[in-house]
Design a protein around this motif. Structure first.
Motif, mmCIF file in Angstrom:
data_model
loop_
_atom_site.group_PDB
_atom_site.id
_atom_site.type_symbol
_atom_site.label_atom_id
_atom_site.label_comp_id
_atom_site.label_asym_id
_atom_site.label_seq_id
_atom_site.Cartn_x
_atom_site.Cartn_y
_atom_site.Cartn_z
ATOM 1 N N ARG A 95 0.824 -1.207 0.000
ATOM 2 C CA ARG A 95 0.000 0.000 0.000
ATOM 3 C C ARG A 95 0.860 1.260 0.000
ATOM 4 O O ARG A 95 0.602 2.200 -0.760
ATOM 5 C CB ARG A 95 -0.933 0.008 1.215
ATOM 6 N N THR A 96 1.878 1.273 0.850
ATOM 7 C CA THR A 96 2.754 2.443 0.927
ATOM 8 C C THR A 96 3.471 2.669 -0.395
ATOM 9 O O THR A 96 3.599 3.811 -0.868
ATOM 10 C CB THR A 96 3.779 2.268 2.048
ATOM 11 N N LEU A 97 3.928 1.574 -1.027
ATOM 12 C CA LEU A 97 4.600 1.691 -2.318
ATOM 13 C C LEU A 97 3.650 2.209 -3.385
ATOM 14 O O LEU A 97 4.010 3.091 -4.180
ATOM 15 C CB LEU A 97 5.164 0.332 -2.729
ATOM 16 N N LEU A 98 2.422 1.682 -3.402
ATOM 17 C CA LEU A 98 1.429 2.138 -4.378
ATOM 18 C C LEU A 98 1.092 3.604 -4.171
ATOM 19 O O LEU A 98 1.012 4.371 -5.136
ATOM 20 C CB LEU A 98 0.164 1.284 -4.271
ATOM 21 N N SER A 99 0.893 3.998 -2.924
ATOM 22 C CA SER A 99 0.578 5.394 -2.631
ATOM 23 C C SER A 99 1.720 6.319 -3.050
ATOM 24 O O SER A 99 1.497 7.381 -3.638
ATOM 25 C CB SER A 99 0.283 5.555 -1.141
ATOM 26 N N GLY A 100 2.950 5.899 -2.772
ATOM 27 C CA GLY A 100 4.090 6.723 -3.151
ATOM 28 C C GLY A 100 4.278 6.823 -4.651
ATOM 29 O O GLY A 100 4.587 7.898 -5.191
ATOM 30 N N MET A 101 4.066 5.707 -5.362
ATOM 31 C CA MET A 101 4.256 5.714 -6.813
ATOM 32 C C MET A 101 3.191 6.534 -7.524
ATOM 33 O O MET A 101 3.464 7.173 -8.544
ATOM 34 C CB MET A 101 4.249 4.271 -7.342
ATOM 35 N N THR A 102 1.961 6.523 -7.001
ATOM 36 C CA THR A 102 0.888 7.258 -7.669
ATOM 37 C C THR A 102 0.925 8.755 -7.388
ATOM 38 O O THR A 102 0.396 9.551 -8.169
ATOM 39 C CB THR A 102 -0.477 6.706 -7.226
ATOM 40 N N LEU A 106 3.305 14.255 -8.521
ATOM 41 C CA LEU A 106 2.786 15.533 -8.051
ATOM 42 C C LEU A 106 3.899 16.449 -7.558
ATOM 43 O O LEU A 106 3.800 17.674 -7.680
ATOM 44 C CB LEU A 106 1.779 15.312 -6.918
ATOM 45 N N VAL A 107 4.942 15.869 -6.990
ATOM 46 C CA VAL A 107 6.025 16.667 -6.405
ATOM 47 C C VAL A 107 7.311 16.571 -7.211
ATOM 48 O O VAL A 107 8.275 17.272 -6.907
ATOM 49 C CB VAL A 107 6.283 16.227 -4.951
ATOM 50 N N MET A 108 7.331 15.716 -8.216
ATOM 51 C CA MET A 108 8.541 15.544 -9.020
ATOM 52 C C MET A 108 8.637 16.645 -10.063
ATOM 53 O O MET A 108 7.662 16.938 -10.759
ATOM 54 C CB MET A 108 8.514 14.182 -9.726
ATOM 55 N N PRO A 109 9.794 17.299 -10.202
ATOM 56 C CA PRO A 109 9.957 18.298 -11.266
ATOM 57 C C PRO A 109 9.719 17.667 -12.637
ATOM 58 O O PRO A 109 10.132 16.530 -12.891
ATOM 59 C CB PRO A 109 11.419 18.750 -11.104
ATOM 60 N N GLU A 110 9.063 18.409 -13.512
ATOM 61 C CA GLU A 110 8.718 17.860 -14.821
ATOM 62 C C GLU A 110 9.961 17.526 -15.639
ATOM 63 O O GLU A 110 9.927 16.618 -16.477
ATOM 64 C CB GLU A 110 7.835 18.858 -15.584
ATOM 65 N N VAL A 111 11.055 18.249 -15.414
ATOM 66 C CA VAL A 111 12.294 17.944 -16.137
ATOM 67 C C VAL A 111 12.783 16.546 -15.764
ATOM 68 O O VAL A 111 13.189 15.764 -16.636
ATOM 69 C CB VAL A 111 13.370 19.003 -15.818
ATOM 70 N N ILE A 112 12.735 16.227 -14.479
ATOM 71 C CA ILE A 112 13.165 14.901 -14.026
ATOM 72 C C ILE A 112 12.224 13.827 -14.568
ATOM 73 O O ILE A 112 12.652 12.759 -15.018
ATOM 74 C CB ILE A 112 13.226 14.850 -12.496
ATOM 75 N N THR A 113 10.926 14.104 -14.515
ATOM 76 C CA THR A 113 9.945 13.141 -15.033
ATOM 77 C C THR A 113 10.148 12.889 -16.514
ATOM 78 O O THR A 113 10.156 11.736 -16.969
ATOM 79 C CB THR A 113 8.522 13.656 -14.779
ATOM 80 N N GLY A 114 10.327 13.954 -17.284
ATOM 81 C CA GLY A 114 10.525 13.803 -18.718
ATOM 82 C C GLY A 114 11.805 13.051 -19.047
ATOM 83 O O GLY A 114 11.824 12.173 -19.927
ATOM 84 N N LEU A 115 12.886 13.360 -18.347
ATOM 85 C CA LEU A 115 14.164 12.695 -18.604
ATOM 86 C C LEU A 115 14.097 11.218 -18.236
ATOM 87 O O LEU A 115 14.594 10.354 -18.978
ATOM 88 C CB LEU A 115 15.269 13.401 -17.821
ATOM 89 N N SER A 116 13.483 10.905 -17.092
ATOM 90 C CA SER A 116 13.386 9.502 -16.678
ATOM 91 C C SER A 116 12.512 8.698 -17.637
ATOM 92 O O SER A 116 12.827 7.546 -17.956
ATOM 93 C CB SER A 116 12.837 9.421 -15.258
ATOM 94 N N LEU A 148 -2.267 10.704 -13.898
ATOM 95 C CA LEU A 148 -2.812 9.632 -13.077
ATOM 96 C C LEU A 148 -2.780 9.993 -11.600
ATOM 97 O O LEU A 148 -3.702 9.665 -10.839
ATOM 98 C CB LEU A 148 -2.006 8.349 -13.331
ATOM 99 N N ALA A 149 -1.730 10.684 -11.183
ATOM 100 C CA ALA A 149 -1.598 11.063 -9.778
ATOM 101 C C ALA A 149 -2.721 12.005 -9.346
ATOM 102 O O ALA A 149 -3.285 11.861 -8.247
ATOM 103 C CB ALA A 149 -0.240 11.717 -9.549
#
Length: 278
Positions: A95-102, A106-116, A148-149
């Motif tokens: 549950r904790t992993l699912l909550s964190g992944m979803t 919301l808090v991740m910079p879009e540059v990091i999200t796009g690069l990953s 999704l988040a």
């Protein structure tokens, strides 16, 4: 007391003016006859006609709308399932992993999200041959990962405030869980689903950073095309395009607001009838 009310009213007026005067100025100058967007040369609708002849912008707009619609629909489906699991299944392994992944996007910079995501798609293509290159598919998946988040948080919040007695009464009467969800739960959380869909659609339509990482040749979205044109100087046809988008968004928000207001009135009326029946 009067001074406090005047101060709050002044702050409110200043805030709305700060937000909406630039938008109104943009709409006004979309009818400017002059090519210079900051110099008024008379009233004209010529830039709307030229916008309809600009195949690059029209193709990018259609592509963005298609990606946004697919993304919003997929995000609502997956977000509803995730929100339902987090709100109703109590404590379970992972549950904790699912909550964190979803909620991480919301808090991740879009540059990091796009690069990953770009690195993920490159590795997947090398290992499995899919997705073949960067294009509509990769942009849609990336946008769905982000939105999704938002849908998960909205649906989880709505389900956490839902009265469980309605579902329990249906179970006592012999209704199956699937029927309870589609007949009782789904109509109640429908306003949250609509809000999540509209939010996902807007975020996808507005995204520039993530799409720049995961898109490829021939898959430039509307924000990417506008950004490339604005860097060369704002042209009046961009003002015309922005005015059309503002109009469409306004119509969508008003329509959704009317629908949600009717749904809330219907819900309150049903609760009053149920209370009166007791």
């Amino acid at each position: 007391m009067k001074q406090s009310s005047t101060f709050r009213l002044s702050v409110l007026v200043f805030g709305f003016a700060f937000l909406y005067i630039p938008i109104l100025s943009l709409i006004v100058y979309s009818f400017n006859k002059s090519r210079l967007v900051t110099v008024w040369g008379g009233f004209s609708t010529q830039w709307y006609g030229r916008l309809l002849d600009n195949d690059q912008i029209l193709d990018a707009a259609w592509l963005s709308l298609k990606i946004a619609a697919i993304n919003a629909t997929g995000a609502v489906i997956l977000g509803t399932l995730a929100g339902l699991a987090l709100a109703r299944f109590g404590k379970f392994r992972g549950r904790t992993l699912l909550s964190g992944m979803t909620t991480a996007p919301l808090v991740m910079p879009e540059v990091i999200t796009g690069l990953s995501l770009l690195m993920l798609f490159v590795v997947m293509e090398a290992m499995f041959g899919w997705p073949a290159g960067r294009g509509v598919t990769t942009v849609t998946i990336a946008h769905m990962t982000l939105t999704l988040a938002y849908v998960t948080v909205i649906v989880q919040s709505r389900l956490s405030t839902l009265d469980d007695s309605l579902e329990e009464a249906a179970m006592d009467l012999g209704a199956r869980p699937s029927k309870i969800f589609f007949v009782i739960t789904l109509p109640i959380i429908a306003p949250a689903l609509i809000s999540g869909w509209l939010l996902s659609f807007t975020i996808s339509l507005d995204d520039l950073v993530i799409a720049s990482f995961v898109s490829g040749p021939g898959s430039s979205t509307l924000p990417m095309v506008i950004f490339s044109k604005v860097r060369m100087g704002v042209s009046p046809d961009i003002n015309a395009l922005a005015s059309i988008i503002v109009l469409l968004v306004t119509i969508g928000v008003i329509t959704a607001g009317i629908f949600l207001a009717r749904q809330e009135k219907r819900r309150q009326r049903d609760m009053q009838m149920a209370a009166a029946a007791k």
